[in-house]
Design an enzyme around this catalytic site. Structure first.
Site, short mmCIF file in Angstrom:
data_model
loop_
_atom_site.label_atom_id
_atom_site.label_comp_id
_atom_site.label_asym_id
_atom_site.label_seq_id
_atom_site.Cartn_x
_atom_site.Cartn_y
_atom_site.Cartn_z
N TYR A 84 13.93 31.38 4.84
CA TYR A 84 13.06 32.32 5.29
C TYR A 84 13.36 32.65 7.50
O TYR A 84 13.54 31.56 7.96
CB TYR A 84 11.95 31.78 5.03
CG TYR A 84 11.21 31.14 3.51
CD1 TYR A 84 11.09 32.92 3.12
CD2 TYR A 84 11.54 30.73 3.04
CE1 TYR A 84 11.02 32.56 1.86
CE2 TYR A 84 11.44 30.07 1.50
CZ TYR A 84 11.09 31.77 0.57
OH TYR A 84 10.38 31.49 -0.76
N LYS B 115 1.00 -1.05 -0.09
CA LYS B 115 -0.27 0.26 0.19
C LYS B 115 0.63 1.30 -0.19
O LYS B 115 1.96 1.39 0.27
CB LYS B 115 -0.55 0.26 1.52
CG LYS B 115 -0.41 0.10 2.75
CD LYS B 115 -1.23 0.40 3.91
CE LYS B 115 -0.78 0.19 5.39
NZ LYS B 115 -1.31 0.21 6.19
#
Length: 395
Positions: free
Chosen positions: A286, A60
């Site tokens: 940032y 999965k």
């Protein structure tokens, strides 16, 4: 780097991600290397550990980020007999890749997808009387029977039928001509740390199986053992085992000792885009969250949170460059990180940067990263974005 030989850019049955891995002209700046040789050896070891039980390889979430089609093929070639996917869409990708092995869908399936499950010979999970009714109704009049597994909630508190409802659900399915009751299974909540609770779940599961047998309800596949239970769950191995992280050489629990037996399958790499020297007090990234403490040599690498490298609240601490550790400084950007390479003489643009995996004599493991981000190794590998090509080596 050697690619899986049977993939073809013109072949629509090759997944888009696999085609990306074979097209260097795209120039994607980071890549995930998947060692299929290590995966094959891991599957063979699991098969030996299963003691005669069939192996259902859990693929999965794009095989926990490793590339579902290539992983599934390799697992099946090395001893796995069945596969498990999360939903019909994942299973159809495997079918489109030419994989015809039995596939169990572990989660919810919408009514409109049940006909696809029948058409493509997928097995569905039934988890309460309502889901049984929906599946029976949708299968009515189909050209083929629909295979189902009853999922039992023995203490996980998640998707699954409560033990008191099992006999009624089993009778519903047994009496429906369109349905083949193929399996019964449960999932352990604490097989990695609380064996007492796991044994309580196991005891409950044994009781469920006994009641089903007493009602004349039989199933071919009985399964409970996930990766951790396969290592430490005495009595949890029935006719099928259902390994996930063990396939990928990851620790299912702290200090499991599997590093002696299994090998991690995934590495994640990029390269240095630029190296520069900044004076003391220079802001980096940032928010100016980092300022150079002295004259520092910094390297910029083209990978960031859009690729699965966490931004906040916690992220990767270090990478490997030239076989040495280098700290990430400043905030992780969408597609860039900055690394302090002041202690790595000669670092230059084009040098390999390892975010996960070995380089030289060192290795950054998924377990170490999980400690950094206060999560688990499952999230580390599964959250690497699909846009990073999966490049398959040692097929």
């Amino acid at each position: 780097m050697e690619a899986v030989p049977d993939l073809d850019l013109a072949n629509p049955r090759s997944s888009a991600n696999e085609r990306l891995a074979l097209e260097p002209a795209l120039g994607y700046p980071s890549r995930v290397e998947v060692d299929l040789g290590a995966l094959a050896a891991n599957v063979r070891w699991i098969k030996s550990k299963a003691g005669g039980a069939a192996v259902m390889a859990v693929v999965k979430a794009n095989a926990y980020g490793h590339g579902a089609a290539a992983v599934a093929r390799t697992a099946l070639q090395n001893g796995a007999e069945l596969l498990a996917a999360a939903n019909v869409g994942e299973a159809l990708e495997l079918r489109e890749a030419g994989i015809d092995a039995p596939i169990l869908i572990l989660s919810y399936v919408a009514d409109e997808a049940i006909s696809l499950a029948i058409k493509h010979d997928l097995s569905l999970s039934v988890f309460d009387e309502s889901s049984a009714e929906r599946i029976i109704a949708a299968a009515c009049g189909a050209d083929a029977t629909l295979k189902v597994h009853i999922k039992v909630d023995t203490g996980m508190g998640r998707l699954g039928a409560l033990p008191r409802a099992i006999t009624a659900i089993g009778s519903q399915l047994r009496d429906a001509d369109e349905i083949v009751l193929e399996g019964v299974y449960t999932h352990f909540a604490t097989a990695d740390d609380d064996l007492s609770f796991m044994n309580d779940q196991l005891h409950t599961f044994y009781g469920v199986l006994s009641r089903l047998r007493g009602s004349g309800i039989k199933a071919k596949f009985i399964h409970a053992a996930n990766s951790a239970a396969l290592l430490n769950g005495c009595g949890s191995v029935f006719s099928v085992v259902r390994p996930g992280v063990l396939l990928y050489g990851l620790e299912p629990m702290p200090d499991s000792g599997i590093a002696k037996c299994l090998k991690p399958v995934m590495s994640w790499k990029t390269q240095i885009a630029q190296v520069k020297s900044l004076p003391p007090g220079s802001p980096v990234g940032y928010g100016k969250s980092y300022r150079t403490r002295g004259r520092e040599t910094l390297a910029v690498a083209p990978v960031g949170y859009a690729d699965g490298l966490r931004r906040t609240p916690l992220s990767w601490r270090e990478v490997l460059i030239r076989g040495r550790r280098a700290p990430i400084v400043g905030r992780v950007s969408m597609e860039k990180i900055t690394v302090n390479v002041s202690e790595i003489p000669g670092a230059r643009a084009g040098d390999e940067v390892v975010l996960l995996g070995p380089q030289g004599a060192d290795r950054i493991s998924a377990e170490e990263i999980a400690d950094w981000i206060q999560s688990n190794n499952y999230e580390v590998v599964a959250s690497i974005a699909p846009r990073a090509p999966r490049c398959f080596v040692n097929p």
